[in-house]
Motif scaffolding. Structure first.
Motif, short mmCIF file in Angstrom:
data_model
loop_
_atom_site.label_atom_id
_atom_site.label_comp_id
_atom_site.label_asym_id
_atom_site.label_seq_id
_atom_site.Cartn_x
_atom_site.Cartn_y
_atom_site.Cartn_z
N VAL A 30 7.98 -107.56 67.87
CA VAL A 30 6.45 -107.39 67.50
C VAL A 30 6.51 -107.37 65.94
N PRO A 31 6.52 -108.41 65.21
CA PRO A 31 6.53 -108.34 63.73
C PRO A 31 5.42 -107.40 63.06
N GLY A 32 4.34 -107.37 63.84
CA GLY A 32 3.26 -106.63 63.11
C GLY A 32 3.66 -105.00 62.96
N LEU A 33 4.77 -104.61 63.88
CA LEU A 33 5.04 -103.12 63.71
C LEU A 33 6.28 -103.11 62.58
N ALA A 34 6.51 -103.90 61.73
CA ALA A 34 7.66 -104.02 60.94
C ALA A 34 7.28 -103.00 59.77
N GLY A 35 8.15 -102.22 59.72
CA GLY A 35 7.99 -101.10 58.34
C GLY A 35 7.15 -99.80 58.87
N THR A 36 7.05 -99.86 60.13
CA THR A 36 6.40 -98.68 60.76
C THR A 36 7.32 -97.73 61.74
N GLU A 37 7.00 -96.56 61.96
CA GLU A 37 8.12 -95.68 62.93
C GLU A 37 8.17 -96.42 64.10
N TYR A 38 6.91 -96.96 64.52
CA TYR A 38 7.09 -97.71 65.91
C TYR A 38 7.92 -98.85 66.08
N GLY A 39 7.92 -99.45 64.69
CA GLY A 39 8.64 -100.80 64.69
C GLY A 39 10.27 -100.40 64.48
N ARG A 40 10.67 -99.16 64.03
CA ARG A 40 11.84 -98.67 63.65
C ARG A 40 12.43 -98.21 65.15
N THR A 41 11.58 -97.80 66.03
CA THR A 41 11.87 -97.27 67.35
C THR A 41 12.59 -98.17 68.21
N PRO A 42 13.65 -97.75 68.82
CA PRO A 42 14.23 -98.75 69.88
C PRO A 42 13.23 -98.66 71.34
N LEU A 43 13.29 -99.92 71.90
CA LEU A 43 12.46 -100.16 72.90
C LEU A 43 12.52 -99.00 74.19
N ARG A 44 13.75 -98.81 74.25
CA ARG A 44 14.06 -97.91 75.25
C ARG A 44 13.35 -96.26 75.03
N HIS A 45 13.17 -95.86 73.88
CA HIS A 45 12.52 -94.61 73.64
C HIS A 45 10.93 -94.75 73.80
N LEU A 46 10.58 -96.06 73.33
CA LEU A 46 8.87 -96.53 73.75
C LEU A 46 8.63 -96.49 75.07
N LEU A 47 9.64 -96.98 75.90
CA LEU A 47 9.44 -97.08 77.27
C LEU A 47 9.43 -95.77 77.97
N GLN A 48 10.34 -94.68 77.28
CA GLN A 48 10.43 -93.40 77.79
C GLN A 48 9.30 -92.61 77.21
N MET A 49 8.36 -93.04 76.25
CA MET A 49 7.42 -92.27 75.83
C MET A 49 7.99 -91.20 74.86
N SER A 51 9.61 -91.41 71.39
CA SER A 51 9.52 -92.21 70.18
C SER A 51 9.54 -90.96 69.15
N GLY A 52 9.01 -89.94 69.34
CA GLY A 52 9.08 -88.60 68.19
C GLY A 52 7.87 -88.74 67.40
N VAL A 53 7.36 -90.06 67.55
CA VAL A 53 6.17 -90.25 66.43
C VAL A 53 4.92 -89.44 66.74
N ARG A 54 4.14 -88.86 66.05
CA ARG A 54 2.83 -88.25 66.43
C ARG A 54 1.81 -89.10 66.64
N PHE A 55 1.14 -88.99 67.77
CA PHE A 55 -0.07 -90.18 68.11
C PHE A 55 -1.26 -89.23 68.49
N ILE A 56 -2.19 -89.87 67.53
CA ILE A 56 -3.55 -88.96 67.76
C ILE A 56 -4.30 -90.15 68.83
N GLU A 57 -4.75 -89.66 69.87
CA GLU A 57 -5.53 -90.27 70.73
C GLU A 57 -7.03 -89.90 70.97
N ASN A 58 -7.76 -90.02 70.22
CA ASN A 58 -9.22 -89.66 70.42
C ASN A 58 -10.22 -90.62 70.61
N TYR A 59 -10.01 -92.02 70.71
CA TYR A 59 -10.71 -92.96 70.64
C TYR A 59 -12.05 -93.03 69.59
#
Length: 74
Positions: A30-49, A51-59
């Motif tokens: 996903v080239p759009g994620l380049a240069g971000t923490e998500y882009g640097r995160t292995p797919l394995r960690h994203l699948l396991q949720m 990643s260690g990245v703070r995520f705010i979900e308030n819509y």
């Protein structure tokens, strides 16, 4: 359920050779994620949720959900 379906699709993509490894960084696919923490995160960690990245979900339209959508799709 979406996480399970996503993991199954990743497995199929690996079997078809479209993804080399779950240890590849997300930005490799996903080239759009380049240069971000998500882009640097292995797919394995994203699948396991785990990643260690703070995520705010308030819509609010300006939260991390909106930002991830823009970075990934737009």
């Amino acid at each position: 359920m979406a996480k399970t379906v996503t993991a199954m699709l990743i497995g199929i993509a690996i079997a078809e050779g479209r993804i080399r490894s779950v240890d590849d960084p997300a930005a490799a696919y996903v080239p759009g994620l380049a240069g971000t923490e998500y882009g640097r995160t292995p797919l394995r960690h994203l699948l396991q949720m785990s990643s260690g990245v703070r995520f705010i979900e308030n819509y609010s339209g300006r939260d991390d959900v909106a930002r991830l959508w823009i970075d990934t799709v737009v």
